[in-house]
Design a protein around this motif. Structure first.
Motif, mmCIF file in Angstrom:
data_model
loop_
_atom_site.group_PDB
_atom_site.id
_atom_site.type_symbol
_atom_site.label_atom_id
_atom_site.label_comp_id
_atom_site.label_asym_id
_atom_site.label_seq_id
_atom_site.Cartn_x
_atom_site.Cartn_y
_atom_site.Cartn_z
ATOM 1 N N ASP A 112 0.831 -1.214 0.000
ATOM 2 C CA ASP A 112 0.000 0.000 0.000
ATOM 3 C C ASP A 112 0.863 1.260 0.000
ATOM 4 O OD1 ASP A 112 -2.314 -1.539 0.090
ATOM 5 O OD2 ASP A 112 -2.354 -1.540 2.292
ATOM 6 N N GLN A 113 2.122 1.129 0.377
ATOM 7 C CA GLN A 113 3.022 2.269 0.473
ATOM 8 C C GLN A 113 4.023 2.342 -0.669
ATOM 9 O OE1 GLN A 113 3.756 0.823 4.717
ATOM 10 N NE2 GLN A 113 4.462 2.936 4.738
ATOM 11 N N LEU A 114 4.192 1.251 -1.367
ATOM 12 C CA LEU A 114 5.208 1.200 -2.405
ATOM 13 C C LEU A 114 4.533 0.880 -3.735
ATOM 14 C CD1 LEU A 114 8.671 -0.340 -1.897
ATOM 15 C CD2 LEU A 114 7.606 -0.231 -4.119
ATOM 16 N N GLU A 115 4.645 1.790 -4.657
ATOM 17 C CA GLU A 115 4.078 1.601 -5.986
ATOM 18 C C GLU A 115 5.195 1.103 -6.893
ATOM 19 O OE1 GLU A 115 1.933 5.130 -7.197
ATOM 20 O OE2 GLU A 115 1.339 5.474 -5.107
ATOM 21 N N TYR A 116 5.116 -0.185 -7.239
ATOM 22 C CA TYR A 116 6.175 -0.847 -7.998
ATOM 23 C C TYR A 116 6.537 -0.055 -9.247
ATOM 24 C CZ TYR A 116 8.976 -4.440 -10.181
ATOM 25 O OH TYR A 116 10.023 -5.122 -10.741
ATOM 26 N N GLY A 117 7.830 0.256 -9.372
ATOM 27 C CA GLY A 117 8.324 0.973 -10.528
ATOM 28 C C GLY A 117 8.185 2.477 -10.421
ATOM 29 N N ARG A 118 7.395 2.951 -9.462
ATOM 30 C CA ARG A 118 7.251 4.408 -9.282
ATOM 31 C C ARG A 118 8.177 4.911 -8.177
ATOM 32 N NH1 ARG A 118 2.602 7.995 -6.684
ATOM 33 N NH2 ARG A 118 3.434 10.015 -7.318
ATOM 34 N N ASN A 119 8.000 4.386 -6.969
ATOM 35 C CA ASN A 119 8.844 4.824 -5.862
ATOM 36 C C ASN A 119 9.744 3.707 -5.328
ATOM 37 O OD1 ASN A 119 6.532 3.566 -4.747
ATOM 38 N ND2 ASN A 119 6.730 4.688 -2.837
ATOM 39 N N GLY A 120 9.734 2.572 -6.023
ATOM 40 C CA GLY A 120 10.593 1.486 -5.599
ATOM 41 C C GLY A 120 10.199 0.172 -6.231
ATOM 42 N N PHE A 121 10.700 -0.903 -5.642
ATOM 43 C CA PHE A 121 10.446 -2.251 -6.145
ATOM 44 C C PHE A 121 9.983 -3.148 -5.009
ATOM 45 C CE2 PHE A 121 13.885 -0.766 -9.049
ATOM 46 C CZ PHE A 121 13.107 -0.716 -10.208
ATOM 47 N N LEU A 122 9.063 -4.027 -5.335
ATOM 48 C CA LEU A 122 8.576 -5.036 -4.386
ATOM 49 C C LEU A 122 9.078 -6.408 -4.825
ATOM 50 C CD1 LEU A 122 4.882 -3.840 -4.122
ATOM 51 C CD2 LEU A 122 6.493 -3.941 -2.217
ATOM 52 N N PHE A 123 9.269 -7.292 -3.855
ATOM 53 C CA PHE A 123 9.648 -8.673 -4.128
ATOM 54 C C PHE A 123 9.004 -9.538 -3.058
ATOM 55 C CE2 PHE A 123 12.752 -6.883 -1.303
ATOM 56 C CZ PHE A 123 13.035 -7.896 -0.400
ATOM 57 N N GLU A 124 8.928 -10.819 -3.309
ATOM 58 C CA GLU A 124 8.317 -11.736 -2.348
ATOM 59 C C GLU A 124 9.269 -11.979 -1.165
ATOM 60 O OE1 GLU A 124 5.177 -12.732 -2.473
ATOM 61 O OE2 GLU A 124 4.985 -11.612 -4.349
ATOM 62 N N PRO A 125 8.721 -12.142 0.045
ATOM 63 C CA PRO A 125 9.568 -12.426 1.200
ATOM 64 C C PRO A 125 10.465 -13.647 0.941
ATOM 65 C CG PRO A 125 7.322 -12.003 1.902
ATOM 66 C CD PRO A 125 7.297 -12.081 0.400
ATOM 67 N N ASP A 126 11.682 -13.553 1.392
ATOM 68 C CA ASP A 126 12.692 -14.609 1.305
ATOM 69 C C ASP A 126 13.191 -14.875 -0.121
ATOM 70 O OD1 ASP A 126 12.708 -15.074 4.123
ATOM 71 O OD2 ASP A 126 10.867 -16.234 3.894
ATOM 72 N N ASP A 127 12.798 -14.051 -1.080
ATOM 73 C CA ASP A 127 13.296 -14.202 -2.452
ATOM 74 C C ASP A 127 14.555 -13.348 -2.596
ATOM 75 O OD1 ASP A 127 13.830 -14.315 -5.165
ATOM 76 O OD2 ASP A 127 11.726 -14.088 -5.764
ATOM 77 N N ILE A 128 15.660 -13.922 -2.170
ATOM 78 C CA ILE A 128 16.939 -13.213 -2.152
ATOM 79 C C ILE A 128 17.359 -12.806 -3.562
ATOM 80 C CG2 ILE A 128 19.371 -13.343 -1.464
ATOM 81 C CD1 ILE A 128 17.286 -13.342 0.883
ATOM 82 N N ALA A 129 17.126 -13.665 -4.548
ATOM 83 C CA ALA A 129 17.523 -13.350 -5.925
ATOM 84 C C ALA A 129 16.763 -12.129 -6.443
ATOM 85 C CB ALA A 129 17.282 -14.550 -6.839
ATOM 86 N N ALA A 130 15.465 -12.055 -6.182
ATOM 87 C CA ALA A 130 14.678 -10.897 -6.634
ATOM 88 C C ALA A 130 15.102 -9.632 -5.897
ATOM 89 C CB ALA A 130 13.186 -11.156 -6.437
ATOM 90 N N GLN A 131 15.378 -9.746 -4.605
ATOM 91 C CA GLN A 131 15.840 -8.587 -3.849
ATOM 92 C C GLN A 131 17.183 -8.117 -4.390
ATOM 93 O OE1 GLN A 131 16.223 -9.062 0.419
ATOM 94 N NE2 GLN A 131 17.018 -6.996 0.673
#
Length: 176
Positions: A112-131
């Motif tokens: 709700d606070q992070l708009e993917y590609g606008r103010n940052g990036f989201l990834f799934e918990p424990d997905d180290i490769a995506a982070q």
């Protein structure tokens, strides 16, 4: 910050180690204390990226604001642990107000606070490769950080208590 299982400090360190192998000029600052501080410190002592990590303990709000002013990105690896889930990431709003883009997990109230590609990036918990991939993109795309940081400041402003009260009032009056 709280150094605890639901905040994912060991996951953040793992992602940073992967980033640091590819991007050796990277730096990582960890602020806070908590029940996993000892485990984090032990992992740091064995970390190949140890020299690039600034491990700070608890800091007062004014000092945190000063530290944030020198950072480029905020990481928040919240995860469900011990029955705890992140409701609202205060650190995301604080970092956004400081003009920092964010990389955070898609858990609890963080999306709700992070708009993917606008103010940052989201990834799934424990997905180290995506982070790590999101961190690498932020580290290597110079124009991206200030653009996302400006958007983060705008998004954070929407969580101002006065703005929130107005929205709530409008919602309630519309239902009456």
């Amino acid at each position: 910050g709280r150094i605890s299982a639901e905040k994912g400090p060991l996951q953040n360190l793992s992602a940073f180690e992967a980033l640091h192998r590819t991007y050796p000029n990277s730096r990582f600052t960890i602020i806070g204390d908590g029940p996993l501080a000892g485990a984090l410190d032990a992992a740091l002592a064995q970390s190949p990226a140890r020299a690039a990590v600034d491990r700070l303990g608890f800091r007062a709000a004014a000092e945190v604001a000063d530290i944030l002013s020198r950072c480029h990105v905020l990481l928040q690896h919240s995860r469900i642990a011990n029955g705890s889930i992140e409701g609202f990431g205060v650190t995301l709003t604080e970092a956004g107000a400081a003009g920092l883009p964010q990389i955070a997990t898609r858990v609890g109230g963080l999306p709700d606070q992070l708009e993917y590609g606008r103010n940052g990036f989201l990834f799934e918990p424990d997905d180290i490769a995506a982070q790590t991939a999101a961190m690498l993109r932020m580290a290597t795309d110079e124009p991206l950080r200030p653009r996302m940081g400006a958007a983060a400041r705008t998004v954070a402003g929407g969580f101002d208590s006065t703005a929130q009260a107005r929205r709530l009032e409008t919602l309630i009056l519309g239902l009456i």
